[in-house]
Motif scaffolding. Sequence first.
Motif, PDB file in Angstrom:
ATOM      1  N   ASP A 492       0.804  -1.224   0.000  1.00 50.50           N
ATOM      2  CA  ASP A 492       0.000   0.000   0.000  1.00 50.50           C
ATOM      3  C   ASP A 492       0.836   1.274   0.000  1.00 50.50           C
ATOM      4  O   ASP A 492       0.285   2.369  -0.026  1.00 50.50           O
ATOM      5  N   ARG A 493       2.139   1.167   0.038  1.00 53.94           N
ATOM      6  CA  ARG A 493       2.981   2.355   0.103  1.00 53.94           C
ATOM      7  C   ARG A 493       2.874   3.148  -1.202  1.00 53.94           C
ATOM      8  O   ARG A 493       2.775   2.573  -2.287  1.00 53.94           O
ATOM      9  N   ILE A 494       2.868   4.438  -1.080  1.00 54.92           N
ATOM     10  CA  ILE A 494       2.848   5.306  -2.263  1.00 54.92           C
ATOM     11  C   ILE A 494       4.259   5.740  -2.602  1.00 54.92           C
ATOM     12  O   ILE A 494       4.671   5.759  -3.756  1.00 54.92           O
ATOM     13  N   THR A 495       4.987   6.096  -1.560  1.00 53.87           N
ATOM     14  CA  THR A 495       6.385   6.484  -1.764  1.00 53.87           C
ATOM     15  C   THR A 495       7.168   6.101  -0.517  1.00 53.87           C
ATOM     16  O   THR A 495       6.628   6.002   0.574  1.00 53.87           O
ATOM     17  N   SER A 496       8.437   5.829  -0.696  1.00 56.64           N
ATOM     18  CA  SER A 496       9.316   5.503   0.423  1.00 56.64           C
ATOM     19  C   SER A 496      10.754   5.607  -0.073  1.00 56.64           C
ATOM     20  O   SER A 496      11.010   5.641  -1.280  1.00 56.64           O
ATOM     21  N   ASP A 497      11.697   5.664   0.863  1.00 54.28           N
ATOM     22  CA  ASP A 497      13.106   5.705   0.482  1.00 54.28           C
ATOM     23  C   ASP A 497      13.483   4.457  -0.299  1.00 54.28           C
ATOM     24  O   ASP A 497      14.228   4.519  -1.286  1.00 54.28           O
ATOM     25  N   GLN A 498      12.952   3.319   0.135  1.00 54.88           N
ATOM     26  CA  GLN A 498      13.257   2.061  -0.558  1.00 54.88           C
ATOM     27  C   GLN A 498      12.736   2.077  -1.982  1.00 54.88           C
ATOM     28  O   GLN A 498      13.413   1.629  -2.917  1.00 54.88           O
ATOM     29  N   LEU A 499      11.548   2.609  -2.186  1.00 51.88           N
ATOM     30  CA  LEU A 499      10.967   2.658  -3.525  1.00 51.88           C
ATOM     31  C   LEU A 499      11.781   3.558  -4.441  1.00 51.88           C
ATOM     32  O   LEU A 499      12.017   3.243  -5.615  1.00 51.88           O
ATOM     33  N   ARG A 500      12.263   4.679  -3.911  1.00 55.57           N
ATOM     34  CA  ARG A 500      13.095   5.582  -4.720  1.00 55.57           C
ATOM     35  C   ARG A 500      14.414   4.911  -5.090  1.00 55.57           C
ATOM     36  O   ARG A 500      14.906   5.059  -6.204  1.00 55.57           O
ATOM     37  N   ARG A 501      14.996   4.168  -4.134  1.00 55.98           N
ATOM     38  CA  ARG A 501      16.237   3.453  -4.442  1.00 55.98           C
ATOM     39  C   ARG A 501      16.004   2.383  -5.510  1.00 55.98           C
ATOM     40  O   ARG A 501      16.865   2.144  -6.353  1.00 55.98           O
ATOM     41  N   GLN A 502      14.833   1.772  -5.474  1.00 56.31           N
ATOM     42  CA  GLN A 502      14.516   0.737  -6.459  1.00 56.31           C
ATOM     43  C   GLN A 502      14.414   1.335  -7.859  1.00 56.31           C
ATOM     44  O   GLN A 502      14.873   0.737  -8.833  1.00 56.31           O
ATOM     45  N   PHE A 503      13.840   2.531  -7.989  1.00 57.80           N
ATOM     46  CA  PHE A 503      13.754   3.206  -9.281  1.00 57.80           C
ATOM     47  C   PHE A 503      15.160   3.529  -9.808  1.00 57.80           C
ATOM     48  O   PHE A 503      15.447   3.363 -10.991  1.00 57.80           O
ATOM     49  N   ARG A 504      16.044   3.983  -8.896  1.00 60.86           N
ATOM     50  CA  ARG A 504      17.418   4.294  -9.311  1.00 60.86           C
ATOM     51  C   ARG A 504      18.148   3.029  -9.748  1.00 60.86           C
ATOM     52  O   ARG A 504      18.953   3.047 -10.684  1.00 60.86           O
ATOM     53  N   TRP A 505      17.874   1.930  -9.054  1.00 59.36           N
ATOM     54  CA  TRP A 505      18.514   0.662  -9.417  1.00 59.36           C
ATOM     55  C   TRP A 505      18.139   0.248 -10.840  1.00 59.36           C
ATOM     56  O   TRP A 505      18.982  -0.228 -11.613  1.00 59.36           O
TER      57      TRP A 505
END
Length: 522
Positions: A492-505
């Motif tokens: 259910d997360r919309i945004t998180s530090d982990q999600l941003r790191r995943q996009f960069r990955w």
Amino acid sequence: MSDIASQLNNSRMFDPYRWSNAPQVKSACAELTTILGFRDKRYYPHVMMVLLDLYCSWRTDPSQYVAYARDNKRYGKWSRYVRIKVGIVCLLNVVDRMFSEGYIEHVDAVCYRDPVTGKPYAGYSSRMRATRKLIRLLVRHRVKLVMISRHPNESVIFVRDENKDDVKLDAMPSMPRDVASSEKALICYNDFLQKSYIDIADEFLTKADLEKMKKWQNQKYVEYSIDLSKKRVYRVFSNKDWKQNGRIFGAWWHSCPKQLRKYIILNGEPTIELDFSSIHILLLYAHLGENFLDEGSDAYTIEGHDFRKAMKIVMMSAINAKADKKKDGDTRAIQAAWKTLVFKCNEERVKHEINKPDDLYPLLEIIKERHKPIAKFLSSGKGIELMKQDSDIAIDLIKQHTKIGVPILTVHDSFIVPLSFMPFTIDMMNQAYAKQVSRHLGAGYNSIIETIDCLSGAVHTEDTSQNINLAGLIKPTVSLDELSDFRERWKDRITSDQLRRQFRWRKHRHQFYKIKRVHALS
């Protein structure tokens, strides 16, 4: 803690195994070598080692220091750096020249000594970190993280002596076939880990998790630091013996607090940690030709004694303890158990009126009575040989998962895998364990997973009628209900530090990030 001490503690050890054959990197190293005034060709590889490791550290955390030793003993013929010929004279000259030219910040080593005895009690090794001048040099030559790899001569097998100092492999008896095979497997595994997205969604830590970590760390707040780029592993043998230890170390999840491991993400998917239950006890019974799982009871539960944690701690200490010139095996076991008990479950210890080490001797005798068949192995130092066996199981699982392209993270005798792959990993763990004990028990274990022929569509099932009983061998370290709660919140997360790191990955395919957290608790 002072600000200066806090800054210096944000550091990691120098990693000289960064290497690259990219033209851009070679060009940057050649220019820096010329600027520093080195004409001897021996200096070029040392410039590359320092340059690339400082750059990787800067990409992970610009405020992070790289600690290194200026002691000649750390770079001698017995050091782990001998395979890539790291020389202390060249290294120190490179570091000193880079500091004088403004390419690095440097902090000299500090040693605090007792004013009366003169003995050292604390200190810091020398530290360095990149300045903007060095980063501008790399940017000008268009150096990218994707260009940096590992040195081809890097070792993944280490042997240590009784003092835990590294032993040169050339001084050891020839490497056994199984160890040589594990070396190849770990090289492939490390390459696979670098290509896998491994992260931690620690934003979802609950208050209960923080309270447990607070008790574990014995502090008023929870503090931890995770370097996500630290994904390389290696195998360590002890006492100059190929049959002792052999466990896998080196990656960030090996030192990650237990309460955090359930939040690990593999290739964008939540994970589960699967643990062998009482594996060393099962292996000891298997050596005698007995399958303890047939008993159907818990190895650490003894009638009339409800302090199970103490029973487990005392028994594991006894399995690992060994007599020396000063103390017998039981005394060493009790001393080790007391320290662990005070550190891990001090409140329960007081509640059960265990107030001194001597109070643990009756528990040890009860354990010996409960496990009469293997009592002779207790306090005999057998544990370090059992570690070799559980590490062989880990190597077997690494080979299988790497072959099919599913990441697995080992934490000694427990294994972290994507949640969707749990049934297959459990089956592989059963097979790997059975392979270790089959010669003692006279029976093995065939896979219970059906396979489908990709061409004909035929379903193939192995004969499992002769499988040894492995009920209760493997258990999740976290209940599935607790894991389900995290998974729902994670979806259910919309945004998180982990999600941003995943996009960069997805864009860069490199993980150079460091998570630093301090959680204040009332």
